[in-house]
Write an enzyme that holds these catalytic residues in place. Structure first.
Site, PDB file in Angstrom:
ATOM      1  N   HIS A  86     -12.849  -3.230   0.438  1.00 61.68           N
ATOM      2  CA  HIS A  86     -12.042  -2.216  -0.253  1.00 61.68           C
ATOM      3  C   HIS A  86     -12.959  -1.121  -0.784  1.00 61.68           C
ATOM      4  O   HIS A  86     -14.069  -1.386  -1.238  1.00 61.68           O
ATOM      5  CB  HIS A  86     -11.246  -2.854  -1.401  1.00 61.68           C
ATOM      6  CG  HIS A  86     -10.250  -1.891  -1.976  1.00 61.68           C
ATOM      7  ND1 HIS A  86     -10.600  -0.965  -2.938  1.00 61.68           N
ATOM      8  CD2 HIS A  86      -8.942  -1.678  -1.705  1.00 61.68           C
ATOM      9  CE1 HIS A  86      -9.529  -0.231  -3.227  1.00 61.68           C
ATOM     10  NE2 HIS A  86      -8.520  -0.640  -2.492  1.00 61.68           N
ATOM     11  N   GLU A 155      -7.633   3.095   4.642  1.00 62.84           N
ATOM     12  CA  GLU A 155      -7.384   3.651   3.318  1.00 62.84           C
ATOM     13  C   GLU A 155      -8.395   4.761   3.021  1.00 62.84           C
ATOM     14  O   GLU A 155      -9.527   4.480   2.604  1.00 62.84           O
ATOM     15  CB  GLU A 155      -7.558   2.564   2.247  1.00 62.84           C
ATOM     16  CG  GLU A 155      -6.620   1.390   2.388  1.00 62.84           C
ATOM     17  CD  GLU A 155      -6.433   0.679   1.054  1.00 62.84           C
ATOM     18  OE1 GLU A 155      -5.288   0.595   0.596  1.00 62.84           O
ATOM     19  OE2 GLU A 155      -7.429   0.246   0.457  1.00 62.84           O
TER      20      GLU A 155
HETATM   21  P1  PGA Z   1      -2.991   3.145  -4.414  1.00 60.03           P
HETATM   22  O1  PGA Z   1      -4.089   2.043  -4.040  1.00 60.03           O
HETATM   23  O2  PGA Z   1      -1.713   2.736  -3.784  1.00 60.03           O
HETATM   24  O3  PGA Z   1      -2.940   3.146  -5.928  1.00 60.03           O
HETATM   25  O4  PGA Z   1      -3.481   4.452  -3.885  1.00 60.03           O
HETATM   26  C1  PGA Z   1      -4.153   1.502  -2.756  1.00 60.03           C
HETATM   27  C2  PGA Z   1      -5.307   0.553  -2.622  1.00 60.03           C
HETATM   28  O5  PGA Z   1      -6.343   0.760  -3.246  1.00 60.03           O
HETATM   29  O6  PGA Z   1      -5.211  -0.451  -1.889  1.00 60.03           O
END
Ligand code: PGA
Length: 234
Positions: A86, A155
């Site tokens: 992450h 992401e």
């Molecule tokens: P967010 O976070 O939906 O607050 O942007 C997503 C994540 O970090 O998995």
């Protein structure tokens, strides 16, 4: 589709109990694969059909790794799902690709379902699409992209917790590229909300979403799951 909630450093154990109960109730008739990743101290023996995973663990059974938890702590609660790579662990906690690969290999060996996150920072996105793809490509260094229990989450760092989302075309382009690398299901994550999830889930090669802020509230997370259910019915 896979709808996952990353609760990050939020919700105490008692709040998580309440949360999982609510999500359990609202997903009774859902056909989505729902995954909830509570804070480490909120792990427990939850009686639920929802998959409970962990946001992080050290690649060891137990030992002298102050502040970390190992396999033994996950086994206590029959946890078999882990988030690895992450952006908050890469960029805030300084996790290197080397450590990430160690975690990946260890939990792969244990047969865990691994949600592996990749995504570019803003300065890379601002350069070019090719640079984005190259950056993401490097985040797969040492990673077995054909591991059978792998889920990949794209992401973009600049979209996480900011309310900013890439264009649907940009999401599609990155996901299309990811299909060349792996046959794993592909999630999009970064500011997914009730009001944008439908469009995101309709993008080709998006097989689900990883949700942070908008998943902290059980009702809001349930609405996101409901959107996925409705999309599948149509
Ligand atoms: P967010 O976070 O939906 O607050 O942007 C997503 C994540 O970090 O998995």
């Amino acid at each position: 589709m896979i709808i996952a909630a990353n609760l990050k450093t939020n919700l105490t154990r008692s709040a998580t109990h309440k949360y999982i109960k609510q999500v359990q109730t609202c997903t009774q008739n859902s056909s989505q694969e729902v995954i909830v990743l509570p804070a480490t101290s909120s792990l427990d023996s939850y009686k639920t059909d929802i998959t409970i995973g962990v946001q992080n663990a050290y690649p060891v059974e137990h030992g002298a790794f102050t502040g970390e938890i190992g396999l033994e702590h996950l086994n206590e609660f029959a946890i078999k799902t882990i988030l690895i790579g992450h952006s908050e662990r890469r960029h805030i906690l300084g996790e290197t690709q080397e450590l990430i690969v160690k975690k990946f290999d260890y939990f792969k060996e244990q047969g865990f379902k691994i949600i592996y996150c990749v995504g570019e920072p803003l300065e890379i996105r601002e350069r070019s699409h090719e640079e984005v793809l190259m950056y993401i490509h490097n985040q797969f260094e040492g990673i077995d992209t054909e591991y059978e229990n792998l889920i990949i989450a794209y992401e973009p760092v600049w979209a996480i917790g900011t309310g900013k989302v890439p264009t649907l075309e940009d999401i599609q382009n990155v996901h299309n590229e990811l299909t060349k690398k792996s046959s794993a299901p592909l999630l999009y994550g970064g500011s997914v909300k009730v009001n944008n999830v439908k469009d995101i889930l309709k993008v080709g090669n998006v097989n689900g979403v990883l949700v942070g802020s908008a998943a902290l509230n059980a009702e809001s997370f349930c609405s996101i799951i409901q959107v996925a259910d409705e999309l599948e019915k149509n």
